[in-house]
Enzyme design. Structure first.
Site, PDB file in Angstrom:
ATOM      1  N   ASP A  97      -3.000  47.623  50.767  1.00 38.34           N
ATOM      2  CA  ASP A  97      -4.017  47.392  51.801  1.00 38.34           C
ATOM      3  C   ASP A  97      -5.003  46.327  51.336  1.00 38.34           C
ATOM      4  O   ASP A  97      -5.965  46.612  50.635  1.00 38.34           O
ATOM      5  CB  ASP A  97      -4.747  48.707  52.114  1.00 38.34           C
ATOM      6  N   LYS A 137     -10.606  42.623  52.296  1.00 35.54           N
ATOM      7  CA  LYS A 137     -11.499  43.394  51.423  1.00 35.54           C
ATOM      8  C   LYS A 137     -12.054  42.488  50.324  1.00 35.54           C
ATOM      9  O   LYS A 137     -11.436  41.481  49.978  1.00 35.54           O
ATOM     10  CB  LYS A 137     -10.706  44.513  50.734  1.00 35.54           C
ATOM     11  N   ASP A 185      -2.797  53.107  48.455  1.00 36.19           N
ATOM     12  CA  ASP A 185      -3.048  53.456  49.854  1.00 36.19           C
ATOM     13  C   ASP A 185      -1.818  54.095  50.509  1.00 36.19           C
ATOM     14  O   ASP A 185      -1.850  54.461  51.672  1.00 36.19           O
ATOM     15  CB  ASP A 185      -3.483  52.199  50.621  1.00 36.19           C
ATOM     16  N   ASP A 200      -8.882  46.123  58.806  1.00 39.77           N
ATOM     17  CA  ASP A 200      -8.880  46.987  57.623  1.00 39.77           C
ATOM     18  C   ASP A 200      -8.858  48.471  58.007  1.00 39.77           C
ATOM     19  O   ASP A 200      -8.661  49.323  57.163  1.00 39.77           O
ATOM     20  CB  ASP A 200     -10.107  46.668  56.757  1.00 39.77           C
ATOM     21  N   GLU A 227      -6.520  50.091  59.316  1.00 43.94           N
ATOM     22  CA  GLU A 227      -5.104  50.029  59.691  1.00 43.94           C
ATOM     23  C   GLU A 227      -4.404  51.374  59.604  1.00 43.94           C
ATOM     24  O   GLU A 227      -3.415  51.596  60.307  1.00 43.94           O
ATOM     25  CB  GLU A 227      -4.379  49.010  58.789  1.00 43.94           C
ATOM     26  N   ARG A 272      -5.265  54.392  60.559  1.00 45.53           N
ATOM     27  CA  ARG A 272      -5.293  55.150  61.816  1.00 45.53           C
ATOM     28  C   ARG A 272      -4.381  54.523  62.861  1.00 45.53           C
ATOM     29  O   ARG A 272      -3.877  55.210  63.732  1.00 45.53           O
ATOM     30  CB  ARG A 272      -6.749  55.248  62.320  1.00 45.53           C
TER      31      ARG A 272
END
Ligand code: BES
Ligand code: MN
Ligand code: ZN
Length: 482
Positions: free
Chosen positions: A256, A263, A274, A333, A335, A337
């Site tokens: 991620d 990020k 992640d 970010d 992502e 969900r």
């Protein structure tokens, strides 16, 4: 390492070290009067306290390791687990090959077995082979009361399977993003099914199958990336035919970066973890199959890589998901969900008796609960309670956070069904409220946000650096109580 149980006293075992697990102010008779001074002055039995003594011929073993458990009235099996993990790591450090544990009863023996096995995990796959491998115990003998012999042997066998599965789970979860990406994770899932000798079945949906199935959330996050997304569906039928399956859903973002909403670079390497929710679901399926749990299970793992590229999804995009509901992407970010929206909708289509999802979903959950406790939110009080009970029993700590209508309002979008970001406040709660929009309200569902406990950033006495496989022990406990 070999594990065995015996009903003779640990103190007469010809081991390299005998391990006594002691409450504060407790003096084991088997240690004899010779060690009164050590017990009086050096060792108070505080939780986490370790004390090596040289027995000078007063016991059969040349060394004894005293392990503190804290006050007897506060004793719990998870505390024993933690103490044995730290103790075993210490035994390995001082080069002990044969250890004898004064285990007591069957329950304790099971926990000790699990912890000893787990304390043998190292992520050393990429260390040059010339580097000295860390010492492992050759034999751990668990000494139990004679009346407990049969029950202890069963508990130890079970603890060993669970411990080994935790290690197996970590060995995948710790692999970096250049080695594990959706396609290679799917290969691992298929290999697991193959090796289960028919106990597990695995189906993998690749990009084309996802397109045909309308999985617009998983595709939105994962398409355009060099590594294409996958959805894995594992099945285990250990329960009565016709009984609705219990669905386990996992987030597996294999890396991620944040995507276009990138990020900061500090600690971004940790985002290889992640995928821990999804990999934990693989571990749960493995343990259930090996233990032949009498339940029907579905394991649904959504895997994608979240990377920026010319073809990445972008802030403002609107995705149409499996259920037909739409998502306005305000932040690429958020992502997890988005891929879970499809996985949860798919889970509901299978008419499960309940759904539990595991996801490293929000930094906000880590802010709220720290990095050892998972947040649990659900639409069914009984299911949440079952999770909290299993959590207390295993020592994978969980704490309930609220799921309320007002958080659902916060994720409503002007342009779509929901938006994937609702700002910083209550981030763990709005994350869960977003997921709820994709769950049939008649299906009991709980979401476990494992962003905090999924991995350990700095090694601790009881845990090495890296993935923890959080969720595996918890769910096996819950499913065993069925
Ligand atoms: N994987 C992260 C959450 C995370 C952060 C887990 C730190 C463990 C440690 C997730 O995909 C994410 O980035 N969430 C965002 C959501 C926000 C943009 C609404 C977050 O938590 O900042
Ligand atoms: Mn993210
Ligand atoms: Zn993420």
């Amino acid at each position: 390492m070999r594990l065995q149980t015996k009903t003779t006293p640990a103190a007469v075992e010809r081991a390299d070290a005998v391990v006594f697990l002691l409450h504060d102010n407790h003096k084991p008779a088997s240690l004899g009067p010779a060690f009164r001074d050590v017990l009086a002055e050096e060792f108070a039995g505080r939780p986490g306290q370790l004390c090596v003594i040289h027995t000078q011929g007063k016991l059969d073993a040349p060394r004894a390791l005293l392990v503190g458990l804290g006050p007897r009235r506060d004793f719990t099996l998870p505390k024993l687990h933690r103490a044995v993990s730290a103790a075993t790591r210490h035994l390995r450090k001082i080069g002990v090959q044969r250890a004898a544990f004064d285990a007591g009863d069957a329950k304790r023996a099971g926990v000790i077995a699990e912890a000893v096995v787990m304390a043998h995990y190292d992520f050393d796959e990429f260390k040059p082979s010339k580097a000295a491998p860390k010492t492992k115990l050759a034999i751990a003998t668990l000494h139990v009361r004679a009346a407990e012999a049969k029950a202890a042997a069963d508990a130890v066998a079970r603890g060993q399977v669970i411990g080994e599965t935790v290690n197996w789970t970590k060995s995948i979860a710790n692999l970096p993003g250049n080695v594990i990406y959706p396609a290679t994770l799917a290969t691992r899932a298929q290999a697991l099914a193959r090796e289960s000798r028919g106990r597990l079945r695995c189906r993998v949906l690749d990009k084309r199958a996802l397109e045909r199935g309308g999985f617009g959330g998983i595709l939105g996050v994962g398409v355009g990336r060099a590594r294409e997304p996958r959805l894995m569906v594992l099945e285990y039928r250990g329960g009565r035919a016709g009984r609705k399956p219990f669905a386990l859903v996992g987030k597996a973002i294999t890396f991620d970066s944040g995507g276009i909403s990138i990020k900061p670079s500090e600690k971004m390497d940790e985002m290889k973890w992640d995928k821990c929710g999804g990999v934990a679901v693989l571990g749960m399926m493995r343990a259930a199959a090996l233990l032949r749990l009498p339940v029907n299970l579905l394991g649904i793992i959504a895997a994608a890589e979240n990377m920026p590229s010319a073809t990445s999804y972008r802030p403002g995009d609107i995705l149409t998901t499996r259920s037909g509901q739409t998502i306005e992407v305000l932040n690429t970010d958020a992502e997890g969900r988005v891929i879970l929206a499809d996985a949860l909708a798919y889970a509901c289509e299978q008419k499960p008796q309940a759904i539990v999802d595991f996801a490293t979903l929000t930094g906000a959950c880590v802010v709220a609960l720290g990095n050892e406790i998972a947040g649990v939110m659900g639409n069914d009080a009984a299911l949440v309670k079952r999770i909290l009970r299993a959590s207390d029993a295993t020592g994978e700590p969980c704490w309930e956070l609220p799921l309320r209508d007002q958080f659902r309002e916060m994720v409503q979008s002007d342009a779509a069904t929901v938006k994937n970001s609702a700002g910083r406040y209550g981030g763990a709660l709005t994350g869960a409220a977003f997921l709820q929009a994709f769950v049939d309200e008649k299906v009991p569902w709980a979401h476990v946000d494992i962003a905090g406990p999924a991995w350990v950033s700095d090694a601790k006495p009881h845990h090495e650096k890296g993935a923890t496989a959080f969720g595996v022990r918890l769910m096996i406990e819950l499913l065993s109580r069925e």
